[in-house]
Design an enzyme around this catalytic site. Structure first.
Site, short mmCIF file in Angstrom:
data_model
loop_
_atom_site.label_atom_id
_atom_site.label_comp_id
_atom_site.label_asym_id
_atom_site.label_seq_id
_atom_site.Cartn_x
_atom_site.Cartn_y
_atom_site.Cartn_z
CB CYS B 112 -44.94 8.28 -32.12
SG CYS B 112 -43.68 8.48 -30.77
CB CYS B 115 -40.99 5.90 -29.06
SG CYS B 115 -42.13 6.94 -27.88
CB SER B 116 -43.62 2.94 -31.24
OG SER B 116 -43.44 2.39 -30.06
CB CYS B 117 -46.96 7.54 -28.97
SG CYS B 117 -45.54 7.46 -27.56
#
Lengths: 219, 211
Positions: B112, B115-117
């Protein structure tokens, strides 16, 4: 452009090597799990949505200097301060000094498993037919937009191919701005490495993004 | 804080073990509790859930079943959300799942960049490197370099496919089944499936490596 994201990192240089980590190393300080839990519990009050939350995180001026859970903490405080749910003097005093703002719900311990298991699906009934179909060539939007968006910088103005059609999903761009869900068709669009990175792209590389229909035009 | 501690000892205790961040977070937690926005007991349940219940062993069971059961593997290809839900893994950050299968011809890697999906119901919380700038910046451009950081080298003939998780679809990599694992039970197979192999920054272990 007044909207500046600090989180759009794909393809940028100079960050050094990836440092692997053992499975099970989830937290690196005692306060980190508390921030995780506070963020999830406050999210469950329904006071904002996940896209608004991402928007606040990515626009923190000191994003690049903060650790991951420091970003979460700063964003959580900002989201609440924006909504008159929390004030600076309360953080200084470590106690509530102002009446609470109303919240839609409070996450109770006994409902945590059910709430997590349900999640927040983003697929919605489609009100239009999908404009694109699998195998079709598309070009991504060239222009930058002045708000939260989920088209990474490296994938702007690029020629790709529709690979999957995921149905209509809550549109992050409007949802983040408080303009409603405005569900749009969502596609996996795949690009050849050379289209993204030029002739010296890694041989055989293909990269995909998930792109809502407004990000795409027929090519 | 015990009443048997004298003041000086408590003072020292606070400053030796609790840093600025601990104090800030504790202050916030106190205020939010006083305002009635949070149930403090819910925080403990949330933390316990991601420390002990929802983690990469869930995904490993999905992969092992896919390796063992052709009908389940086919279900994963057609409707990963439903196939994974049949094992009890659903919900937050895994509402819309896609499983992608590694083959000798193609290796998948998930990132991702924005962000941090990450697919929480099957992998739990993401590791620090997944959320960090080096991985997010390089995975889409130099995945072989990233694999080298993990000590993994793929044949030059293997194409690499990177999935940037830019919406609410979450991706689970089904690593290649190691050689010499015929006859192993699903439980034995699951022990070979590492977290990193389900992100695409690693490979499943051979029985010898796992021993």
């Amino acid at each position: 452009m007044s909207y500046v994201t600090h989180a759009d990192l794909g393809g940028r240089e100079g960050y050094g090597p990836v440092v692997p980590e053992a499975e099970g190393d989830l937290f690196h300080a005692g306060w980190e799990p508390r921030v995780l839990a506070l963020t999830l519990a406050m999210g469950a009050t329904g006071s904002w949505n996940i896209d608004a939350s991402r928007s606040v995180r990515e626009t923190l001026p000191d994003y690049a200097q903060l650790s991951y859970y420091q970003i979460w903490l700063a964003a959580l405080q900002r989201l609440m301060q924006q909504r008159a749910m929390l004030y600076d003097d309360e953080l200084m005093a470590a106690q509530s000094l102002h009446p609470p703002a109303p919240v839609a719900r409070v996450l109770k311990a006994e409902t945590v498993p059910a709430v997590l298991a349900k999640g927040s699906p983003t697929e919605r009934p489609a009100s239009t037919a999908a404009r694109f179909s699998v195998g079709q060539h598309v070009r991504t939007r060239r222009d930058r937009v002045d708000h939260h968006t989920r088209l990474p910088g490296y994938a702007h103005g690029r020629l790709g191919t529709i690979e999957r059609v995921h149905g209509a999903h809550v549109f992050a761009d409007t949802h983040a701005q408080g303009l409603g869900e405005q569900a749009q068709w969502l596609y996996t669009v795949v690009f050849d490495g050379q289209e993204l990175w030029g002739a010296d792209a890694s041989a055989g590389l293909r990269v995909s993004v998930d792109a809502w229909e407004p990000y795409l035009e027929a090519a | 804080m015990g009443h048997d501690h004298d003041h000086e000892h408590e003072h020292e205790h606070d400053h030796s073990e609790l840093g600025e961040m601990d104090l800030r977070v504790r202050a916030l937690e106190t205020v939010l509790g006083q305002k009635g926005y949070i149930d403090p007991a819910a925080l403990d349940v949330l933390i316990d859930t991601y420390q002990t219940k929802i983690g990469p062993r869930n995904g490993a069971r999905v992969v092992a079943k896919g390796w063992s059961d052709p009908a389940f593997a086919d279900w994963l290809r057609r409707d990963a959300t439903a196939a994974i839900a049949s094992l009890g893994y659903t919900g937050r950050q895994g509402e819309h799942m896609v499983a992608v299968e590694n083959t000798p011809a193609e290796h998948h890697m998930v990132v991702c960049t924005l962000c941090s999906c990450y697919p929480w119901p099957v992998l739990g919380l993401p590791p620090t490197w997944y959320k960090s700038a080096p991985y997010r910046s390089r995975a889409v451009k130099d995945p072989r370099g990233v694999l080298a950081d993990f000590g993994v080298t793929l044949p030059a003939s293997t194409a690499i496919r990177v999935w940037d998780s830019t919406a609410e679809v979450r991706y689970l990599v089904i690593p290649q089944r190691p050689a010499g694992t015929e006859g192993l039970s699903e439980e034995q197979l699951a022990a070979l499936v590492t977290r990193d192999s389900m992100i695409g920054t690693g490979l499943a272990r051979s029985p010898a490596e796992a021993a």
